[in-house]
Write a protein that holds these residues in place. Sequence first.
Motif, PDB file in Angstrom:
ATOM      1  N   PHE A 285      84.619 122.038  53.314  1.00  0.00           N
ATOM      2  CA  PHE A 285      85.840 121.648  52.590  1.00  0.00           C
ATOM      3  C   PHE A 285      86.990 122.617  52.785  1.00  0.00           C
ATOM      4  CE2 PHE A 285      83.136 118.915  49.795  1.00  0.00           C
ATOM      5  CZ  PHE A 285      83.800 117.729  50.100  1.00  0.00           C
ATOM      6  N   GLY A 286      86.700 123.846  53.135  1.00  0.00           N
ATOM      7  CA  GLY A 286      87.779 124.812  53.341  1.00  0.00           C
ATOM      8  C   GLY A 286      88.432 125.242  52.047  1.00  0.00           C
ATOM      9  N   THR A 287      87.598 125.553  51.047  1.00  0.00           N
ATOM     10  CA  THR A 287      88.151 125.891  49.725  1.00  0.00           C
ATOM     11  C   THR A 287      89.021 127.160  49.757  1.00  0.00           C
ATOM     12  OG1 THR A 287      86.016 126.909  49.265  1.00  0.00           O
ATOM     13  CG2 THR A 287      86.417 124.769  48.270  1.00  0.00           C
ATOM     14  N   ARG A 288      88.752 128.052  50.729  1.00  0.00           N
ATOM     15  CA  ARG A 288      89.565 129.277  50.807  1.00  0.00           C
ATOM     16  C   ARG A 288      90.959 128.987  51.348  1.00  0.00           C
ATOM     17  NH1 ARG A 288      86.630 133.307  54.379  1.00  0.00           N
ATOM     18  NH2 ARG A 288      85.880 131.435  55.389  1.00  0.00           N
ATOM     19  N   MET A 289      91.178 127.750  51.840  1.00  0.00           N
ATOM     20  CA  MET A 289      92.467 127.407  52.428  1.00  0.00           C
ATOM     21  C   MET A 289      93.258 126.423  51.569  1.00  0.00           C
ATOM     22  SD  MET A 289      92.860 129.204  55.042  1.00  0.00           S
ATOM     23  CE  MET A 289      94.164 128.364  55.925  1.00  0.00           C
ATOM     24  N   LEU A 290      92.806 126.203  50.315  1.00  0.00           N
ATOM     25  CA  LEU A 290      93.567 125.322  49.415  1.00  0.00           C
ATOM     26  C   LEU A 290      94.869 125.991  48.997  1.00  0.00           C
ATOM     27  CD1 LEU A 290      90.580 124.009  47.256  1.00  0.00           C
ATOM     28  CD2 LEU A 290      92.051 122.647  48.764  1.00  0.00           C
ATOM     29  N   PRO A 291      95.968 125.289  48.805  1.00  0.00           N
ATOM     30  CA  PRO A 291      96.063 123.828  48.829  1.00  0.00           C
ATOM     31  C   PRO A 291      96.275 123.233  50.238  1.00  0.00           C
ATOM     32  CG  PRO A 291      98.187 124.731  48.242  1.00  0.00           C
ATOM     33  CD  PRO A 291      97.238 125.903  48.399  1.00  0.00           C
ATOM     34  N   LEU A 292      96.418 124.075  51.295  1.00  0.00           N
ATOM     35  CA  LEU A 292      96.710 123.527  52.621  1.00  0.00           C
ATOM     36  C   LEU A 292      95.649 122.529  53.068  1.00  0.00           C
ATOM     37  CD1 LEU A 292      97.851 126.697  54.636  1.00  0.00           C
ATOM     38  CD2 LEU A 292      99.267 124.933  53.597  1.00  0.00           C
ATOM     39  N   SER A 293      94.381 122.817  52.691  1.00  0.00           N
ATOM     40  CA  SER A 293      93.269 122.005  53.194  1.00  0.00           C
ATOM     41  C   SER A 293      92.906 120.856  52.256  1.00  0.00           C
ATOM     42  CB  SER A 293      92.048 122.901  53.407  1.00  0.00           C
ATOM     43  OG  SER A 293      91.729 123.560  52.194  1.00  0.00           O
TER      44      SER A 293
ATOM     45  N   PRO B  96      92.380 118.535  57.193  1.00  0.00           N
ATOM     46  CA  PRO B  96      91.220 119.395  57.510  1.00  0.00           C
ATOM     47  C   PRO B  96      91.704 120.773  57.955  1.00  0.00           C
ATOM     48  CG  PRO B  96      90.969 117.229  58.520  1.00  0.00           C
ATOM     49  CD  PRO B  96      92.352 117.270  57.932  1.00  0.00           C
ATOM     50  N   LYS B  97      91.038 121.836  57.465  1.00  0.00           N
ATOM     51  CA  LYS B  97      91.514 123.195  57.785  1.00  0.00           C
ATOM     52  C   LYS B  97      91.520 123.427  59.289  1.00  0.00           C
ATOM     53  CE  LYS B  97      86.954 125.166  57.352  1.00  0.00           C
ATOM     54  NZ  LYS B  97      86.008 126.137  56.928  1.00  0.00           N
ATOM     55  N   GLU B  98      90.657 122.728  60.024  1.00  0.00           N
ATOM     56  CA  GLU B  98      90.588 122.902  61.486  1.00  0.00           C
ATOM     57  C   GLU B  98      91.842 122.384  62.181  1.00  0.00           C
ATOM     58  OE1 GLU B  98      88.334 121.393  59.584  1.00  0.00           O
ATOM     59  OE2 GLU B  98      86.516 122.602  59.753  1.00  0.00           O
ATOM     60  N   LEU B  99      92.630 121.538  61.474  1.00  0.00           N
ATOM     61  CA  LEU B  99      93.852 120.993  62.086  1.00  0.00           C
ATOM     62  C   LEU B  99      95.102 121.749  61.645  1.00  0.00           C
ATOM     63  CD1 LEU B  99      93.207 117.134  62.028  1.00  0.00           C
ATOM     64  CD2 LEU B  99      92.952 118.730  63.925  1.00  0.00           C
ATOM     65  N   LEU B 100      94.928 122.778  60.822  1.00  0.00           N
ATOM     66  CA  LEU B 100      96.099 123.572  60.427  1.00  0.00           C
ATOM     67  C   LEU B 100      96.610 124.321  61.653  1.00  0.00           C
ATOM     68  CD1 LEU B 100      94.824 124.880  57.001  1.00  0.00           C
ATOM     69  CD2 LEU B 100      96.586 123.134  57.415  1.00  0.00           C
ATOM     70  N   PRO B 101      97.938 124.459  61.771  1.00  0.00           N
ATOM     71  CA  PRO B 101      98.484 125.038  63.004  1.00  0.00           C
ATOM     72  C   PRO B 101      98.293 126.539  63.127  1.00  0.00           C
ATOM     73  CG  PRO B 101     100.237 124.578  61.436  1.00  0.00           C
ATOM     74  CD  PRO B 101      98.986 124.017  60.840  1.00  0.00           C
ATOM     75  N   LEU B 102      98.050 126.969  64.359  1.00  0.00           N
ATOM     76  CA  LEU B 102      98.201 128.377  64.739  1.00  0.00           C
ATOM     77  C   LEU B 102      99.283 128.329  65.812  1.00  0.00           C
ATOM     78  CD1 LEU B 102      94.582 129.843  65.066  1.00  0.00           C
ATOM     79  CD2 LEU B 102      96.253 130.206  63.239  1.00  0.00           C
TER      80      LEU B 102
END
Length: 294
Positions: A14-22, A26-32
Amino acid sequence: MKNITHAVIPVAGFGTRMLPLSKSVPKELLPLGNRPAIHYVVEEAIAAGIKHIVLVGHAQKSAIENYFDINAELDTQLRHKGKDELADSLNWLPEGVTVSMIRQGKALGLGHAVLAARPIIGEHDFAVLLPDVVLDPYTTDMSVDNLAFMIDAFANDGHSQILVESVADEDVHKYGIAQLSQAFSDASDIDDNTNSNSSVKVAGFVEKPSLADAPSNLAVVGRYVFSNQIFDYLAQTTASVGGEIQLTDAIDALISESGVNVTTMRGDSYDAGDMRSYMQAFVYFAERQLADDK
Ligand code: G1P
């Protein structure tokens, strides 16, 4: 020669460490910088010679699968407008590379996620790449270093390979930590200054130990090359740390059956699954790409 052409990328968390972005992305689609984080991980796998990638996902993660598929409607529209180059850039997976997805069903841990890929991986030996960890593509050669090195090492001696890097004392509790058979406690003890990765036998792993219990500060980075036997051990592994089926427990069982080595990492790794280090990674990738655009 044991050639590795298959890789598993677990993407069900779920990517709880990346909330609210995730929350809805999906956290895997967040940009770098100008690409989603998982784009770099898949590029790394392909550079190392992987042809078949299995994503182990979840109902809410289908956007990841779509990212690697061709969006026919968008493709037609872009070409209709004469934007062929842009359309081509979206279909970047090389000929012969496949990305498929299988679902994990229940969230029972990393070991359980890897085992879920067995119906697609079949009898092949395979790599595992954790998408939270993005290796710096700018300072290493992905076709030679790290995963590529591990695949070569496995082909040479048949030992499964686990990538490790030294971490600070305060971070030891976040990782799987290696216990070495020889008197090494730090990656610099192992590195032989050849400007290449080094690989040595490992005695075991402790998942997320306290600093007092940690056998070294060599942390599992999230790149693995496994002999197919790992599936048999995963099938027998019961829940342990955090109530989850841990991959590190199955690796410990594999060590007693056949050799397992740790490979020391070259270059830098970025944790894209934790908000603070994700933001640092974003800045690094964006600055690199802005400089390249000049
Ligand atoms: C997992 C593994 C751990 C490894 C880490 C790397 O933990 O269980 O051994 O060191 O990935 O990121 P997680 O971060 O999924 O809790």
